[in-house]
Design a protein around this motif. Structure first.
Motif, PDB file in Angstrom:
ATOM      1  N   ASN A 172      -8.631 -15.917  23.145  1.00  0.00           N
ATOM      2  CA  ASN A 172      -7.572 -14.909  23.090  1.00  0.00           C
ATOM      3  C   ASN A 172      -6.607 -15.257  21.956  1.00  0.00           C
ATOM      4  N   LYS A 173      -6.553 -14.415  20.940  1.00  0.00           N
ATOM      5  CA  LYS A 173      -5.731 -14.723  19.760  1.00  0.00           C
ATOM      6  C   LYS A 173      -4.255 -14.909  20.113  1.00  0.00           C
ATOM      7  N   GLY A 174      -3.769 -14.120  21.060  1.00  0.00           N
ATOM      8  CA  GLY A 174      -2.366 -14.236  21.479  1.00  0.00           C
ATOM      9  C   GLY A 174      -2.031 -15.618  22.017  1.00  0.00           C
ATOM     10  N   GLN A 175      -2.992 -16.242  22.686  1.00  0.00           N
ATOM     11  CA  GLN A 175      -2.754 -17.562  23.286  1.00  0.00           C
ATOM     12  C   GLN A 175      -3.237 -18.715  22.419  1.00  0.00           C
ATOM     13  N   ALA A 176      -4.365 -18.504  21.731  1.00  0.00           N
ATOM     14  CA  ALA A 176      -4.970 -19.587  20.946  1.00  0.00           C
ATOM     15  C   ALA A 176      -4.507 -19.575  19.487  1.00  0.00           C
ATOM     16  N   VAL A 177      -4.248 -18.366  18.961  1.00  0.00           N
ATOM     17  CA  VAL A 177      -3.865 -18.142  17.560  1.00  0.00           C
ATOM     18  C   VAL A 177      -5.019 -18.472  16.612  1.00  0.00           C
ATOM     19  N   MET A 178      -5.636 -19.656  16.805  1.00  0.00           N
ATOM     20  CA  MET A 178      -6.795 -20.064  16.005  1.00  0.00           C
ATOM     21  C   MET A 178      -7.959 -20.356  16.935  1.00  0.00           C
ATOM     22  N   GLY A 179      -9.174 -20.148  16.445  1.00  0.00           N
ATOM     23  CA  GLY A 179     -10.363 -20.411  17.256  1.00  0.00           C
ATOM     24  C   GLY A 179     -10.949 -21.781  16.990  1.00  0.00           C
ATOM     25  N   ALA A 180     -12.173 -21.800  16.449  1.00  0.00           N
ATOM     26  CA  ALA A 180     -12.867 -23.074  16.199  1.00  0.00           C
ATOM     27  C   ALA A 180     -12.077 -23.972  15.248  1.00  0.00           C
ATOM     28  N   MET A 181     -11.315 -23.371  14.344  1.00  0.00           N
ATOM     29  CA  MET A 181     -10.527 -24.176  13.398  1.00  0.00           C
ATOM     30  C   MET A 181      -9.430 -24.961  14.121  1.00  0.00           C
ATOM     31  N   GLY A 182      -8.760 -24.321  15.062  1.00  0.00           N
ATOM     32  CA  GLY A 182      -7.714 -25.001  15.828  1.00  0.00           C
ATOM     33  C   GLY A 182      -8.277 -25.955  16.861  1.00  0.00           C
ATOM     34  N   ASP A 183      -9.442 -25.602  17.393  1.00  0.00           N
ATOM     35  CA  ASP A 183     -10.077 -26.407  18.435  1.00  0.00           C
ATOM     36  C   ASP A 183     -10.758 -27.643  17.848  1.00  0.00           C
ATOM     37  N   LEU A 184     -11.530 -27.442  16.778  1.00  0.00           N
ATOM     38  CA  LEU A 184     -12.371 -28.515  16.242  1.00  0.00           C
ATOM     39  C   LEU A 184     -12.018 -28.927  14.817  1.00  0.00           C
ATOM     40  N   GLY A 185     -11.701 -27.952  13.977  1.00  0.00           N
ATOM     41  CA  GLY A 185     -11.435 -28.241  12.566  1.00  0.00           C
ATOM     42  C   GLY A 185     -10.260 -29.177  12.369  1.00  0.00           C
ATOM     43  N   VAL A 186      -9.235 -29.018  13.187  1.00  0.00           N
ATOM     44  CA  VAL A 186      -8.026 -29.837  13.036  1.00  0.00           C
ATOM     45  C   VAL A 186      -8.315 -31.317  13.344  1.00  0.00           C
ATOM     46  N   HIS A 187      -9.274 -31.555  14.242  1.00  0.00           N
ATOM     47  CA  HIS A 187      -9.701 -32.929  14.533  1.00  0.00           C
ATOM     48  C   HIS A 187     -10.229 -33.600  13.264  1.00  0.00           C
ATOM     49  N   LYS A 188     -11.065 -32.851  12.547  1.00  0.00           N
ATOM     50  CA  LYS A 188     -11.719 -33.415  11.366  1.00  0.00           C
ATOM     51  C   LYS A 188     -10.768 -33.513  10.176  1.00  0.00           C
ATOM     52  N   ALA A 189      -9.831 -32.588  10.075  1.00  0.00           N
ATOM     53  CA  ALA A 189      -8.802 -32.684   9.030  1.00  0.00           C
ATOM     54  C   ALA A 189      -8.007 -33.970   9.246  1.00  0.00           C
ATOM     55  N   ASP A 190      -7.692 -34.248  10.503  1.00  0.00           N
ATOM     56  CA  ASP A 190      -6.923 -35.454  10.822  1.00  0.00           C
ATOM     57  C   ASP A 190      -7.753 -36.708  10.543  1.00  0.00           C
ATOM     58  N   LEU A 191      -9.017 -36.679  10.921  1.00  0.00           N
ATOM     59  CA  LEU A 191      -9.879 -37.844  10.692  1.00  0.00           C
ATOM     60  C   LEU A 191     -10.014 -38.151   9.207  1.00  0.00           C
ATOM     61  N   LEU A 192     -10.234 -37.129   8.390  1.00  0.00           N
ATOM     62  CA  LEU A 192     -10.404 -37.340   6.943  1.00  0.00           C
ATOM     63  C   LEU A 192      -9.130 -37.897   6.308  1.00  0.00           C
ATOM     64  N   ARG A 193      -7.973 -37.391   6.717  1.00  0.00           N
ATOM     65  CA  ARG A 193      -6.703 -37.899   6.192  1.00  0.00           C
ATOM     66  C   ARG A 193      -6.565 -39.381   6.555  1.00  0.00           C
ATOM     67  N   TYR A 194      -7.003 -39.736   7.750  1.00  0.00           N
ATOM     68  CA  TYR A 194      -6.937 -41.119   8.235  1.00  0.00           C
ATOM     69  C   TYR A 194      -7.901 -42.016   7.451  1.00  0.00           C
ATOM     70  N   LEU A 195      -9.143 -41.576   7.279  1.00  0.00           N
ATOM     71  CA  LEU A 195     -10.155 -42.390   6.593  1.00  0.00           C
ATOM     72  C   LEU A 195      -9.868 -42.538   5.101  1.00  0.00           C
ATOM     73  N   LEU A 196      -9.509 -41.428   4.465  1.00  0.00           N
ATOM     74  CA  LEU A 196      -9.314 -41.445   3.011  1.00  0.00           C
ATOM     75  C   LEU A 196      -7.931 -41.972   2.624  1.00  0.00           C
ATOM     76  N   ASN A 197      -7.024 -41.945   3.580  1.00  0.00           N
ATOM     77  CA  ASN A 197      -5.645 -42.415   3.373  1.00  0.00           C
ATOM     78  C   ASN A 197      -4.948 -41.677   2.227  1.00  0.00           C
ATOM     79  N   GLU A 198      -5.206 -40.389   2.137  1.00  0.00           N
ATOM     80  CA  GLU A 198      -4.455 -39.548   1.189  1.00  0.00           C
ATOM     81  C   GLU A 198      -4.454 -38.111   1.686  1.00  0.00           C
ATOM     82  N   GLU A 199      -3.592 -37.312   1.056  1.00  0.00           N
ATOM     83  CA  GLU A 199      -3.421 -35.929   1.516  1.00  0.00           C
ATOM     84  C   GLU A 199      -4.312 -34.964   0.729  1.00  0.00           C
ATOM     85  N   PHE A 200      -4.573 -33.827   1.361  1.00  0.00           N
ATOM     86  CA  PHE A 200      -5.307 -32.758   0.673  1.00  0.00           C
ATOM     87  C   PHE A 200      -4.318 -31.866  -0.068  1.00  0.00           C
TER      88      PHE A 200
END
Length: 335
Positions: A172-200
Motif C-alpha cells: 500500500n503506497k500510502g503506508q509503505a511509500v516505497m516497495g522493494a526499494m524500501g524493503d530490500l534496496g535500502v539494506h544493500k545501500a547501507d551495506l555498500l556504504r559500510y563495506l566501501l567506506n565512502e558515500e555515493f
C-alpha cells in the motif's frame, strides 16, 4: 545495573521473528509492553512474553516506564512514532527504511539529539559474519583498490512472510511509500556504504512495478551507483525472485574478488589474482526462508550502546545516508 525495560510497537512478522525473540534472549532486557492496532496480535505477543498489551502507542508511552522502544511499523509511521518515543525519554531502535523522506529523517535525528537518547536503525546486514569479514579484508588492503561491485536482495515478496500476506501494508503506497526499494534496496545501500567506506555521489535507477498484480509500489528495481572516488556498480532490489532468495554481494578489486553470500556452502569466497582461493564457512545470512543466523545481533548492539553510552553503528545519520541513496534512485526514475 537493573535490566532495561523495553517496549515493542508493532507486532508483525519482524517483531515476532526478530525483535521479541532477541530481546527475550538478551540477559539485560525485560519486555514490559507491546503494542499493535490489531488487538489479537498484541495480546498474543503480550501473553507469550508476559508483557502488557496496548493498541495505542501514545497510551503505552504515557503509561509505562520504559527505557527503550523498538519501532516495527509500516514505513509512514517510523518517523512520527520514533519521535514520540524519543520525546517520551526512550532510546529508539527503528526498523528500516528509517523514514520516507529526508525531512522526516532529519526530524528523528533532531529529536534524538535534543532528548540525548540513542537512535539506531535496524540495518542488520552490517552484523552478518561474511560482511564483517569482508570489511576486515578490505580495510587490511587484501583486496587493493576497489573498482566495481554488484549487490542483490531479492525474494518472492512480503506476501510470503508478512503477517497480513497479500493484504500487507508493504503493498500500500500510502503506508509503505516505497516497495522493494524500501524493503530490500535500502539494506544493500547501507551495506555498500559500510563495506566501501565512502558515500555515493551519483545514482540512477530503473524502478518498476512489473511483478505483482494490484499493487501501487515498486517491486523490481535495478540501480547504478557511483562513489566519490569513482567506484561504480549495480544494486538490485526485487520481489520478482520467485524460486530462491538472493542476498549476494560481489566486490571486484585490484588484488581480489570477494563473493559474499554467493555460494550455498561458503558465506564468503575470496578469489585472489595470484590464483589463491580462500573459502570461509561463517554461518549463513539470516533469511525469511528457513535457516540462516538465529540472532541478527541488532538488539544486542542496541542494548550495549545504551548500557555503555556508545554511538550505535547505524545511527540516525547513517540511516539517513542509506535512505538518501534509495530516494535518489527513485527520484532519478521519474525524469
Amino acid at each position: 545495573m537493573t535490566n532495561l525495560k523495553v517496549a515493542v510497537i508493532g507486532c508483525g512478522s519482524i517483531t515476532k521473528n526478530r525483535h521479541l525473540l532477541e530481546y527475550d534472549n538478551n540477559q539485560q532486557t525485560e519486555i514490559v509492553a507491546v503494542c499493535d492496532i490489531n488487538e489479537e496480535r498484541a495480546q498474543e505477543a503480550a501473553e507469550k512474553y508476559e508483557a502488557n498489551a496496548y493498541t495505542n502507542y501514545e497510551q503505552l508511552l504515557e503509561t509505562e516506564e520504559i527505557d527503550a522502544v523498538s519501532v516495527c511499523l509500516p514505513n509512514y509511521l517510523h518517523a512520527p512514532v520514533s519521535i514520540a518515543a524519543l520525546n517520551a525519554g526512550c532510546h529508539v531502535l527503528c526498523e528500516k527504511p528509517m523514514a520516507t523522506s529526508r525531512e522526516e529523517a532529519d526530524n528523528m535525528i533532531k529529536a534524538a539529539e535534543s532528548n540525548q537518547k540513542k537512535l539506531m536503525i535496524a540495518h542488520n546486514q552490517r552484523f552478518v559474519a561474511s560482511h564483517v569479514k569482508a570489511k576486515e579484508l578490505i580495510e587490511k588492503g587484501d583486496v587493493g583498490k576497489i573498482y566495481s561491485f554488484r549487490t542483490t536482495f531479492g525474494h518472492g515478496g512480503p506476501d510470503r512472510w508478512s503477517a497480513d500476506g497479500k493484504k500487507s501494508w508493504f503493498f500500500n503506497k500510502g503506508q509503505a511509500v516505497m516497495g522493494a526499494m524500501g524493503d530490500l534496496g535500502v539494506h544493500k545501500a547501507d551495506l555498500l556504504r559500510y563495506l566501501l567506506n565512502e558515500e555515493f555521489v551519483e545514482v540512477a535507477g530503473f524502478v518498476e512495478t512489473n511483478t505483482k498484480q494490484n499493487i501501487d509500489v515498486d517491486d523490481n528495481a535495478v540501480c547504478i551507483l557511483k562513489t566519490e572516488s569513482g567506484v561504480v556498480g549495480t544494486l538490485a532490489a526485487s520481489w520478482a525472485y520467485k524460486t530462491i532468495e538472493d542476498n549476494s554481494t560481489v566486490i571486484f578489486g585490484e588484488h581480489a574478488t570477494l563473493r559474499l553470500e554467493d555460494d550455498p556452502n561458503y558465506s564468503l569466497i575470496a578469489q585472489y589474482t595470484n590464483g589463491d582461493v580462500v573459502k570461509y564457512e561463517l554461518g549463513q545470512i539470516q533469511s525469511n526462508d528457513k535457516g540462516g543466523q538465529t540472532n541478527t545481533q541488532v538488539i544486542n548492539h542496541f542494548v550495549e550502546c545504551i548500557i555503555h553510552d556508545k554511538e550505535p553503528l547505524i545511527s540516525g545519520e547513517e540511516g539517513k545516508k542509506s535512505l538518501e541513496v534509495i530516494l535518489a534512485a527513485m527520484e532519478s526514475n521519474t525524469h
